[in-house]
Write an enzyme that holds these catalytic residues in place. Sequence first.
Site, short mmCIF file in Angstrom:
data_model
loop_
_atom_site.label_atom_id
_atom_site.label_comp_id
_atom_site.label_asym_id
_atom_site.label_seq_id
_atom_site.Cartn_x
_atom_site.Cartn_y
_atom_site.Cartn_z
N GLU A 191 0.85 -1.20 0.00
CA GLU A 191 0.00 0.00 0.00
C GLU A 191 0.88 1.24 0.00
OE1 GLU A 191 -3.19 -0.17 2.88
OE2 GLU A 191 -3.65 -2.23 2.34
N HIS A 224 -8.86 9.84 3.05
CA HIS A 224 -8.43 8.75 2.16
C HIS A 224 -8.66 9.20 0.73
CE1 HIS A 224 -8.08 4.79 0.34
NE2 HIS A 224 -7.69 4.29 1.51
N ARG A 238 -0.73 8.94 1.68
CA ARG A 238 -2.14 9.31 1.54
C ARG A 238 -2.42 10.80 1.50
NH1 ARG A 238 -5.11 5.26 5.51
NH2 ARG A 238 -4.74 3.53 4.10
N HIS A 270 -11.43 9.85 6.66
CA HIS A 270 -11.07 8.44 6.88
C HIS A 270 -10.62 8.13 8.30
CE1 HIS A 270 -9.88 4.43 5.81
NE2 HIS A 270 -8.61 4.63 6.06
N ARG A 330 -1.17 8.90 9.01
CA ARG A 330 -0.97 7.48 9.31
C ARG A 330 -0.57 6.69 8.07
NH1 ARG A 330 -4.17 3.19 8.63
NH2 ARG A 330 -6.18 4.27 8.52
C1 SIN Z 1 -7.29 0.86 2.72
O1 SIN Z 1 -7.53 -0.34 2.57
O2 SIN Z 1 -6.98 1.61 1.80
C2 SIN Z 1 -7.43 1.44 4.08
C3 SIN Z 1 -6.46 0.84 4.99
C4 SIN Z 1 -6.07 1.81 6.06
O3 SIN Z 1 -6.73 2.81 6.28
O4 SIN Z 1 -5.03 1.58 6.67
#
Ligand code: SIN
Length: 477
Positions: free
Chosen positions: A114, A227, A270, A322, A357
């Site tokens: 991610e 997000h 993010r 988010h 985060r």
């Molecule tokens: C996501 O799956 O994009 C969210 C995961 C997160 O907020 O850590």
Amino acid sequence: MSLQLKKVDVLIVGTGLAAVTTALHLPKALNVLLVAKESVHMTNSDLAQGGIASSYLEETSEAHGRDTYAASKGTSEKKRVSLLVEEGRRAIVEMERFGVQFDREEETYHLGKEGAHGLPRIYHAGGDETGRYVMQALRRALPGNVTVLEHVLVDDLIVHQGRVVGANAFLHEERFRILAGAVVLATGGIGALVDWTSNCPAVTGDGLILAHRVGARLTHLQRIQFHPTLLAVEEPQLVTEALRGAGALLVDRYGQHVMRHHPLGSLAPRDDVSHTLTNHGGPVYLDTRHVERLTERFPRLAKTCDRCGIDVARIPVRPGLHFHMGGVEVDEFGRTAVDGLYAVGEVADTGVHGANRLASNSLLECWVFGKRVAESMQVQQTDAHAFESVAYDLDRLGFQTLRKQIGKWLTISPDKDELKLFLKNTQSLPLTKHVTRQLCEQTLQLDAARLLARALLEMENDDEHDITARTTHAIPN
Ligand code: SIN
């Protein structure tokens, strides 16, 4: 009105991963009560898609720590980050011992990647249904000393001689008092104070205000994460960042890569991606044509797109509220500044996330700190004490009007005038002692929103300013 009284050793407010982890690790001799505001599954943990970050298969936790610190742009607390990532190395096997099954391919785990992670280190279950799978297994593992009660709104904590000794609550509409040797707030963040959110509707900042009213310290309330990719349909929901980790790209209407200016491209941290998308002007899509086995790896997303009539190859997205990094200040054992009161999960500010985060560190935080809370908890029995709650005397329509105003300033770039207007409109609402569940629920939301509004306004002058003033419930004669 009849008043029920319940006495327990530990009251845990919430039923998500932070709450359940704490309950799983408390001594079996304690009588533990977990309360859910709505149904037990109405938690952000149950909605989690991406997974749980852990350096379990890496030689050390150092790289995970570096990525966490870098994503926060140097604002997280290094010692706490080290603790999170080091203890987080064991989280995967520990959860497996309680029955969680993470996705595997051949002999090993299937790991996702991610945003802002240097390596694939995201453990997931059921593809993009990690939260549902993990929570199902862990709730099944809860021992007999733990009772779960649904539809309980905790609206005030009771303090006696400087120690939290219980709570006022409603079970459905009925008044109810719980006496407890210790209280754990695991209520989640603030996401559902607005409509444009990835959060579950029950998550409206209750824990913040409950803690604040009894004098706990709140820190970094202005640290709010958006997000980048909520599905741009009427009822927004998360499109997991893991999709970009699997090769999806953020593109504009002409197919141009929107994040091409950033060295990490669509997998930038993010906050960077959300800001770019917010300022972009036109619609943005996730181009998923290069994601292999999409339906198999992201079954939930595939089903949602199908239901909404969206082509899964080109998914319209936009940023939304988010996660709350700020919250109730805690030490490394989840202890707040008030005796008998603990906070864990998103409601707590542990310092591990700083101002931004890192993806999939939130479930990890719930596990690591939930265990720490349980292992260090001091339970002190208490006798009956009463506390009379008050609430804003406001009808549903009045409340909805104020809630709409929250949506105008609780955005990625808060409008100062809207903030001031909201504070002005809510500063002298009438109070009543004739509380109902609805009035208390509304009051918690408005008070939480007021705390955030004040923090965001103060941020104008000082980014790191803390809010320490106590809420006073003065009742007019
Ligand atoms: C996501 O799956 O994009 C969210 C995961 C997160 O907020 O850590």
